[in-house]
Design a protein around this motif. Structure first.
Motif, PDB file in Angstrom:
ATOM      1  N   MET A   1      53.687 -18.179  75.050  1.00  0.00           N
ATOM      2  CA  MET A   1      55.031 -18.184  74.505  1.00  0.00           C
ATOM      3  C   MET A   1      56.042 -18.539  75.598  1.00  0.00           C
ATOM      4  O   MET A   1      57.058 -19.150  75.302  1.00  0.00           O
ATOM      5  N   ARG A   2      55.733 -18.188  76.828  1.00  0.00           N
ATOM      6  CA  ARG A   2      56.637 -18.561  77.927  1.00  0.00           C
ATOM      7  C   ARG A   2      56.762 -20.076  78.037  1.00  0.00           C
ATOM      8  O   ARG A   2      57.842 -20.595  78.311  1.00  0.00           O
ATOM      9  N   GLN A   3      55.654 -20.780  77.837  1.00  0.00           N
ATOM     10  CA  GLN A   3      55.698 -22.241  77.888  1.00  0.00           C
ATOM     11  C   GLN A   3      56.578 -22.778  76.759  1.00  0.00           C
ATOM     12  O   GLN A   3      57.374 -23.688  76.960  1.00  0.00           O
ATOM     13  N   ALA A   4      56.456 -22.200  75.584  1.00  0.00           N
ATOM     14  CA  ALA A   4      57.285 -22.621  74.442  1.00  0.00           C
ATOM     15  C   ALA A   4      58.755 -22.370  74.745  1.00  0.00           C
ATOM     16  O   ALA A   4      59.604 -23.219  74.465  1.00  0.00           O
TER      17      ALA A   4
ATOM     18  N   TYR B   1      49.755 -24.388  68.331  1.00  0.00           N
ATOM     19  CA  TYR B   1      49.869 -23.998  66.921  1.00  0.00           C
ATOM     20  C   TYR B   1      49.700 -25.231  66.048  1.00  0.00           C
ATOM     21  O   TYR B   1      50.168 -26.320  66.395  1.00  0.00           O
ATOM     22  N   GLN B   2      49.040 -25.053  64.905  1.00  0.00           N
ATOM     23  CA  GLN B   2      48.811 -26.180  64.007  1.00  0.00           C
ATOM     24  C   GLN B   2      49.982 -26.423  63.075  1.00  0.00           C
ATOM     25  O   GLN B   2      50.128 -27.518  62.542  1.00  0.00           O
ATOM     26  N   THR B   3      50.825 -25.417  62.879  1.00  0.00           N
ATOM     27  CA  THR B   3      51.989 -25.609  62.019  1.00  0.00           C
ATOM     28  C   THR B   3      53.226 -25.002  62.673  1.00  0.00           C
ATOM     29  O   THR B   3      53.136 -24.033  63.443  1.00  0.00           O
ATOM     30  N   GLN B   4      54.362 -25.572  62.334  1.00  0.00           N
ATOM     31  CA  GLN B   4      55.627 -25.052  62.840  1.00  0.00           C
ATOM     32  C   GLN B   4      55.872 -23.653  62.287  1.00  0.00           C
ATOM     33  O   GLN B   4      56.408 -22.792  62.987  1.00  0.00           O
ATOM     34  N   GLY B   5      55.477 -23.413  61.054  1.00  0.00           N
ATOM     35  CA  GLY B   5      55.688 -22.108  60.431  1.00  0.00           C
ATOM     36  C   GLY B   5      54.970 -20.982  61.160  1.00  0.00           C
ATOM     37  O   GLY B   5      55.554 -19.920  61.406  1.00  0.00           O
ATOM     38  N   LYS B   6      53.699 -21.215  61.500  1.00  0.00           N
ATOM     39  CA  LYS B   6      52.941 -20.190  62.230  1.00  0.00           C
ATOM     40  C   LYS B   6      53.535 -19.956  63.613  1.00  0.00           C
ATOM     41  O   LYS B   6      53.626 -18.824  64.082  1.00  0.00           O
ATOM     42  N   PHE B   7      53.934 -21.040  64.260  1.00  0.00           N
ATOM     43  CA  PHE B   7      54.578 -20.912  65.571  1.00  0.00           C
ATOM     44  C   PHE B   7      55.871 -20.118  65.460  1.00  0.00           C
ATOM     45  O   PHE B   7      56.111 -19.197  66.237  1.00  0.00           O
TER      46      PHE B   7
ATOM     47  N   SER C   1      56.828 -17.985  63.231  1.00  0.00           N
ATOM     48  CA  SER C   1      56.551 -16.571  62.934  1.00  0.00           C
ATOM     49  C   SER C   1      56.121 -15.819  64.189  1.00  0.00           C
ATOM     50  O   SER C   1      56.593 -14.710  64.453  1.00  0.00           O
ATOM     51  N   ALA C   2      55.225 -16.420  64.957  1.00  0.00           N
ATOM     52  CA  ALA C   2      54.755 -15.775  66.185  1.00  0.00           C
ATOM     53  C   ALA C   2      55.897 -15.657  67.199  1.00  0.00           C
ATOM     54  O   ALA C   2      56.059 -14.616  67.835  1.00  0.00           O
ATOM     55  N   PHE C   3      56.694 -16.702  67.327  1.00  0.00           N
ATOM     56  CA  PHE C   3      57.834 -16.690  68.251  1.00  0.00           C
ATOM     57  C   PHE C   3      58.805 -15.585  67.878  1.00  0.00           C
ATOM     58  O   PHE C   3      59.230 -14.801  68.726  1.00  0.00           O
ATOM     59  N   GLN C   4      59.136 -15.509  66.598  1.00  0.00           N
ATOM     60  CA  GLN C   4      60.065 -14.486  66.095  1.00  0.00           C
ATOM     61  C   GLN C   4      59.525 -13.083  66.389  1.00  0.00           C
ATOM     62  O   GLN C   4      60.278 -12.197  66.813  1.00  0.00           O
ATOM     63  N   SER C   5      58.241 -12.899  66.205  1.00  0.00           N
ATOM     64  CA  SER C   5      57.619 -11.598  66.426  1.00  0.00           C
ATOM     65  C   SER C   5      57.683 -11.176  67.894  1.00  0.00           C
ATOM     66  O   SER C   5      57.932 -10.013  68.202  1.00  0.00           O
ATOM     67  N   ILE C   6      57.499 -12.124  68.790  1.00  0.00           N
ATOM     68  CA  ILE C   6      57.447 -11.811  70.212  1.00  0.00           C
ATOM     69  C   ILE C   6      58.828 -11.813  70.855  1.00  0.00           C
ATOM     70  O   ILE C   6      59.181 -10.905  71.607  1.00  0.00           O
TER      71      ILE C   6
END
Length: 61
Positions: free
Chosen positions: A1-4, A24-30, A32-37
């Motif tokens: 996530m730091r790289q993102a 990540y294969q989809t923007q949505g999954k990314f 969601s994970a970004f928001q969570s972290i």
């Protein structure tokens, strides 16, 4: 996530492109994970950092 986070701050790559670059294969999954972290969306993170997608164009005028 730091790289993102770095890519969001330092590039004008789309969020979808950044999602793919960090595995990540989809923007949505990314997103969601970004928001969570990070506790904010990738778009909002970029805005907070002062790098909105339209900024790169307006700053060159």
């Amino acid at each position: 996530m730091r790289q993102a986070m770095k890519l969001l701050r330092e590039t004008n790559d789309t969020i979808a492109d950044i999602a793919f670059q960090v595995g990540y294969q989809t923007q949505g999954k990314f997103s969601s994970a970004f928001q969570s972290i990070v506790k904010t969306s990738p778009r909002e993170y970029r805005k907070i950092q002062g790098i909105a997608p339209s900024d790169s164009f307006s700053k060159t005028l």
